[in-house]
Design a protein around this motif. Sequence first.
Motif, PDB file in Angstrom:
ATOM      1  N   GLN A 339       0.647  -1.105   0.045  1.00 41.95           N
ATOM      2  CA  GLN A 339       0.084  -0.037   0.011  1.00 41.95           C
ATOM      3  C   GLN A 339       0.925   1.356   0.079  1.00 41.95           C
ATOM      4  O   GLN A 339       1.893   1.137   0.527  1.00 41.95           O
ATOM      5  CB  GLN A 339      -0.939  -0.076   1.178  1.00 41.95           C
ATOM      6  N   HIS A 342       1.136   7.868   2.337  1.00 38.78           N
ATOM      7  CA  HIS A 342       0.407   8.926   2.127  1.00 38.78           C
ATOM      8  C   HIS A 342       1.364  10.114   2.659  1.00 38.78           C
ATOM      9  O   HIS A 342       1.161  10.509   4.045  1.00 38.78           O
ATOM     10  CB  HIS A 342      -0.981   9.163   2.593  1.00 38.78           C
ATOM     11  N   SER A 345      -2.575  13.299   1.331  1.00 39.38           N
ATOM     12  CA  SER A 345      -3.743  12.531   0.570  1.00 39.38           C
ATOM     13  C   SER A 345      -4.508  13.478   0.026  1.00 39.38           C
ATOM     14  O   SER A 345      -4.774  14.593   0.209  1.00 39.38           O
ATOM     15  CB  SER A 345      -4.575  11.638   1.441  1.00 39.38           C
ATOM     16  N   GLU A 378     -10.157   4.151  -2.066  1.00 42.24           N
ATOM     17  CA  GLU A 378      -8.895   3.848  -2.331  1.00 42.24           C
ATOM     18  C   GLU A 378      -8.819   2.535  -1.317  1.00 42.24           C
ATOM     19  O   GLU A 378      -8.141   1.484  -1.749  1.00 42.24           O
ATOM     20  CB  GLU A 378      -7.805   5.013  -1.548  1.00 42.24           C
ATOM     21  N   TRP A 382      -7.672  -1.427  -2.715  1.00 39.01           N
ATOM     22  CA  TRP A 382      -6.809  -2.457  -2.390  1.00 39.01           C
ATOM     23  C   TRP A 382      -7.291  -3.830  -2.062  1.00 39.01           C
ATOM     24  O   TRP A 382      -6.306  -4.771  -2.253  1.00 39.01           O
ATOM     25  CB  TRP A 382      -6.234  -1.843  -0.974  1.00 39.01           C
TER      26      TRP A 382
END
Length: 488
Positions: A339, A342, A345, A378, A382
Amino acid sequence: MKKYILSVLSIAFLGLTSCTEDIMDDINKDNQHPSPENVSAALQLTDAIMATGFSTVSGDYAFYLSSLTEQEIGVGNNQLMRAELRNSAEWAASTTFNNVWNATYGNLMNIRQMIEKITTGTQGNAEKYDLLGMAQTLEALNFGILTDMHGDIPYSEALQGQENLQPKLDAQKDVYTGILNTLEDAIKNLEKGKDLESAGNQDIAFGNDNEQWMATAYALKARYLLHQLAVTEDKTALLTEVKKAAEKAVELNFKGFLIKEFNGVTCDNPWSAYIWSREYTASSKTVTNLMGTDDPRLPYYIYKTDKSEGGSYQPGDEEIAQVADGSLAYPAWYDLGSQPIHMFSVSELYFILSEVKLRLNEDATTEFQKAVAASVSEIMGWFDDDTDASAYASSLGTPTLQKVFEQKYIAQSVDEQVETYNDLRRVKAMGENYIVLTNPYNTQGGVNRFPERLPYGNSSVLSNPNISSVYGDGYYIYSEKTWINGGK
């Protein structure tokens, strides 16, 4: 004959001495690694970006603050257990944040070298304005996090190496002025070098997309202007300035300042490495209570391992804090490894716009829904979850400041705990409270044990009297607020 032999030996000895001196001249030279002044500024960019993400944004600050903000629970019968139970010896110790203190200043030294090479035009770095703007953006972010965490910091005399080993502390107000000026310079240079591609393949954040770097600079400008809201007299003027900067980032189609897969290469996220090696965090009931049962992120936040019973845990639960076998539920995104990190973001940008518009008595529905949808989509992506993020965002109804801060808090429980800590202190300084923290150890014996700031790093406490005199025994962190949060 004897005289001749002595003469020969003398010459041989002198030759040997000369040879030995030549060897000694070379013996301490590192022929495998070029000195910093011989390295192109572009080759330093990748490390500058990576260090910002791994060490400063998602390192020890975030790990410890996740317990303080109650976005996760500190567990493991070790450091994070002590942090969870608000052990003063853990929070006030100069050793606790020494690694990230040193790493961030080390990264800033690398960034400052880039800036100096370009501004002086050394080693073929002249007129690389786009690269200069990137470096200045990174400098502003790193100094921003340092001053947000510690208050007054070495700034104007910092990064001088051997020339000044004991830099003075600059007032946070002055550091903020410097940060915003640096961002203005970054924006000008990125505009000036918009058609250049000076970073080559070293830009692991945006791949030489100068417009995205400019959007990032504007987004950071909005963040650091908003941080000053509690101590600014003309709040309407400041909010208008924040809105202008944030809208400029939107206009430039800001996609988020992230470290993610680049050229097909991925690396372990620091949060994942933290979970896999330490097992020091678990899911917090403060987050799940705010999520409610309808939030599509909930099942991923209370991820069940084979040994866990799932669910979330009450902050400050001493029994839970002592669990060290990895059996507790924790956010599933930490188990991915790939992942992104950030650093700023997309959701934060739209949450900033939402807050600003509401404070200016403007409609913030569109911005609020975009902020929530950005976070939800987001996370769903994932896990290949086809949940309609926009529909969920719409279901939350008309935004209020309460809803904005609740949803921002949930969204930033992934890896933006540093900014949540800033929000919690900022709204408190304004006499507002949107997130109710429930850890009973925040107050002990009627004494505050929720740090108003973090302690300086041990290396500077031991070597710099300007810092050691302020640090004292470390307990100043409970009483001395930073300037942006109503202190001096």
